[in-house]
Write a protein that holds these residues in place. Sequence first.
Motif, PDB file in Angstrom:
ATOM      1  N   PRO A  92      51.155  33.105  38.187  1.00 54.12           N
ATOM      2  CA  PRO A  92      52.078  34.220  37.492  1.00 54.12           C
ATOM      3  C   PRO A  92      50.977  35.037  36.611  1.00 54.12           C
ATOM      4  CG  PRO A  92      53.156  32.074  37.211  1.00 54.12           C
ATOM      5  CD  PRO A  92      51.658  31.821  37.867  1.00 54.12           C
ATOM      6  N   ALA A  93      49.857  34.321  36.251  1.00 53.65           N
ATOM      7  CA  ALA A  93      48.928  35.145  35.618  1.00 53.65           C
ATOM      8  C   ALA A  93      48.002  36.065  36.401  1.00 53.65           C
ATOM      9  CB  ALA A  93      47.982  34.402  34.681  1.00 53.65           C
ATOM     10  N   TRP A  94      47.701  35.837  37.769  1.00 49.62           N
ATOM     11  CA  TRP A  94      47.096  36.379  38.596  1.00 49.62           C
ATOM     12  C   TRP A  94      47.706  37.386  39.226  1.00 49.62           C
ATOM     13  CZ3 TRP A  94      41.854  37.194  39.174  1.00 49.62           C
ATOM     14  CH2 TRP A  94      41.187  36.073  38.571  1.00 49.62           C
ATOM     15  N   ALA A  95      49.218  37.127  39.416  1.00 52.71           N
ATOM     16  CA  ALA A  95      49.743  38.398  40.491  1.00 52.71           C
ATOM     17  C   ALA A  95      49.816  39.677  40.017  1.00 52.71           C
ATOM     18  CB  ALA A  95      51.457  37.686  40.291  1.00 52.71           C
ATOM     19  N   PRO A  96      49.649  40.127  38.779  1.00 53.55           N
ATOM     20  CA  PRO A  96      49.586  41.449  38.351  1.00 53.55           C
ATOM     21  C   PRO A  96      48.228  42.185  38.784  1.00 53.55           C
ATOM     22  CG  PRO A  96      50.334  40.478  36.431  1.00 53.55           C
ATOM     23  CD  PRO A  96      50.168  39.364  37.581  1.00 53.55           C
ATOM     24  N   ARG A  97      47.391  41.133  38.710  1.00 53.89           N
ATOM     25  CA  ARG A  97      45.918  41.401  39.058  1.00 53.89           C
ATOM     26  C   ARG A  97      45.783  41.745  40.401  1.00 53.89           C
ATOM     27  NH1 ARG A  97      45.912  38.542  34.423  1.00 53.89           N
ATOM     28  NH2 ARG A  97      44.700  39.328  32.684  1.00 53.89           N
ATOM     29  N   ILE A  98      46.211  40.675  41.514  1.00 50.89           N
ATOM     30  CA  ILE A  98      46.091  40.588  42.734  1.00 50.89           C
ATOM     31  C   ILE A  98      46.915  41.918  43.254  1.00 50.89           C
ATOM     32  CG2 ILE A  98      46.904  39.451  45.037  1.00 50.89           C
ATOM     33  CD1 ILE A  98      46.478  36.796  43.235  1.00 50.89           C
ATOM     34  N   ALA A  99      47.861  42.120  42.682  1.00 49.81           N
ATOM     35  CA  ALA A  99      48.681  43.668  43.203  1.00 49.81           C
ATOM     36  C   ALA A  99      47.728  44.869  43.086  1.00 49.81           C
ATOM     37  CB  ALA A  99      49.811  43.677  42.149  1.00 49.81           C
ATOM     38  N   GLN A 100      46.793  44.816  41.962  1.00 51.19           N
ATOM     39  CA  GLN A 100      45.984  45.929  41.970  1.00 51.19           C
ATOM     40  C   GLN A 100      45.034  46.268  43.390  1.00 51.19           C
ATOM     41  OE1 GLN A 100      43.682  45.493  38.206  1.00 51.19           O
ATOM     42  NE2 GLN A 100      45.754  45.881  37.032  1.00 51.19           N
ATOM     43  N   GLY A 101      44.764  44.958  44.023  1.00 53.49           N
ATOM     44  CA  GLY A 101      43.959  45.201  45.083  1.00 53.49           C
ATOM     45  C   GLY A 101      42.486  44.654  44.786  1.00 53.49           C
ATOM     46  N   PHE A 102      42.099  44.187  45.990  1.00 52.16           N
ATOM     47  CA  PHE A 102      40.579  43.588  46.058  1.00 52.16           C
ATOM     48  C   PHE A 102      39.688  44.310  45.496  1.00 52.16           C
ATOM     49  CE2 PHE A 102      36.682  42.161  48.496  1.00 52.16           C
ATOM     50  CZ  PHE A 102      36.612  41.002  47.780  1.00 52.16           C
ATOM     51  N   ASP A 103      39.605  45.688  45.769  1.00 53.07           N
ATOM     52  CA  ASP A 103      38.518  46.535  45.295  1.00 53.07           C
ATOM     53  C   ASP A 103      38.729  46.853  43.733  1.00 53.07           C
ATOM     54  OD1 ASP A 103      37.786  46.997  48.004  1.00 53.07           O
ATOM     55  OD2 ASP A 103      38.804  48.807  48.115  1.00 53.07           O
ATOM     56  N   THR A 104      39.770  47.032  43.423  1.00 54.72           N
ATOM     57  CA  THR A 104      39.860  47.047  41.762  1.00 54.72           C
ATOM     58  C   THR A 104      39.349  45.741  41.158  1.00 54.72           C
ATOM     59  OG1 THR A 104      41.928  48.780  42.180  1.00 54.72           O
ATOM     60  CG2 THR A 104      41.658  47.777  40.050  1.00 54.72           C
ATOM     61  N   LEU A 105      39.872  44.578  41.545  1.00 50.30           N
ATOM     62  CA  LEU A 105      39.513  43.561  40.936  1.00 50.30           C
ATOM     63  C   LEU A 105      38.033  43.223  41.141  1.00 50.30           C
ATOM     64  CD1 LEU A 105      42.266  40.604  42.321  1.00 50.30           C
ATOM     65  CD2 LEU A 105      41.509  41.293  40.097  1.00 50.30           C
ATOM     66  N   THR A 106      37.491  43.614  42.304  1.00 57.30           N
ATOM     67  CA  THR A 106      36.019  43.536  42.336  1.00 57.30           C
ATOM     68  C   THR A 106      35.095  44.398  41.445  1.00 57.30           C
ATOM     69  OG1 THR A 106      36.283  42.977  44.766  1.00 57.30           O
ATOM     70  CG2 THR A 106      34.042  43.825  44.075  1.00 57.30           C
ATOM     71  N   THR A 107      35.718  45.954  41.293  1.00 54.54           N
ATOM     72  CA  THR A 107      35.152  46.878  40.311  1.00 54.54           C
ATOM     73  C   THR A 107      35.179  46.482  38.858  1.00 54.54           C
ATOM     74  OG1 THR A 107      35.766  48.713  41.906  1.00 54.54           O
ATOM     75  CG2 THR A 107      35.253  49.219  39.623  1.00 54.54           C
ATOM     76  N   ASN A 108      36.386  45.791  38.636  1.00 57.09           N
ATOM     77  CA  ASN A 108      36.408  45.113  37.027  1.00 57.09           C
ATOM     78  C   ASN A 108      35.319  44.104  37.032  1.00 57.09           C
ATOM     79  OD1 ASN A 108      38.427  46.990  36.479  1.00 57.09           O
ATOM     80  ND2 ASN A 108      40.102  45.523  36.941  1.00 57.09           N
ATOM     81  N   ALA A 109      35.405  43.286  37.863  1.00 60.24           N
ATOM     82  CA  ALA A 109      34.183  42.124  38.028  1.00 60.24           C
ATOM     83  C   ALA A 109      32.962  42.720  37.811  1.00 60.24           C
ATOM     84  CB  ALA A 109      34.483  41.050  38.947  1.00 60.24           C
ATOM     85  N   ILE A 110      32.621  43.697  38.447  1.00 58.09           N
ATOM     86  CA  ILE A 110      31.311  43.917  38.427  1.00 58.09           C
ATOM     87  C   ILE A 110      30.763  44.761  37.372  1.00 58.09           C
ATOM     88  CG2 ILE A 110      29.566  46.047  39.496  1.00 58.09           C
ATOM     89  CD1 ILE A 110      31.049  45.035  42.365  1.00 58.09           C
TER      90      ILE A 110
END
Length: 152
Positions: A92-110
């Motif tokens: 449940p905590a990851w669902a909205p983040r996963i919905a943003q897509g892999f590229d957005t998650l990676t950009t935020n992590a970088i």
Amino acid sequence: MSRYRVQFVRRPGRLMLSAAAAFAVVQLAGCGEQAAPDPETTATLIQPVARLELKVAKVAPGSRSGEQIYQSVCMSCHAAGLLGAPKTGDAPAWAPRIAQGFDTLTTNAINGIRAMPPRGGGTDLTDTEVRRAVAYLANTAGADFTEPPTGQ
């Protein structure tokens, strides 16, 4: 009565004379030259009980898997949910983040986001390694991202 008294006085004197003679013999016995100690024996006798050797395991940049990066960098916050980090495997905590897509998650992590520092604080991580870590972490919560190959 005086005869007994004289004998009593003489006995402690004999005892003192015997003790002094024994002390002199012990002192004279230790006056000889001592043999030089063997250096190898001395070194063996003063060896430490245990020995600690540290080896630094250097990893070539870009060769770590997502799980290795998670365990060495990401787990410190994501395992316990520190500073608002979504917990590992908490769908449940990851669902909205996963919905943003892999590229957005990676950009935020970088680049870092909120309390998370850039690259999660792992300044030696390459962009590909960050992608692997993001894929691994998101996949524990139900995502279906493909982790970039390690090239090994």
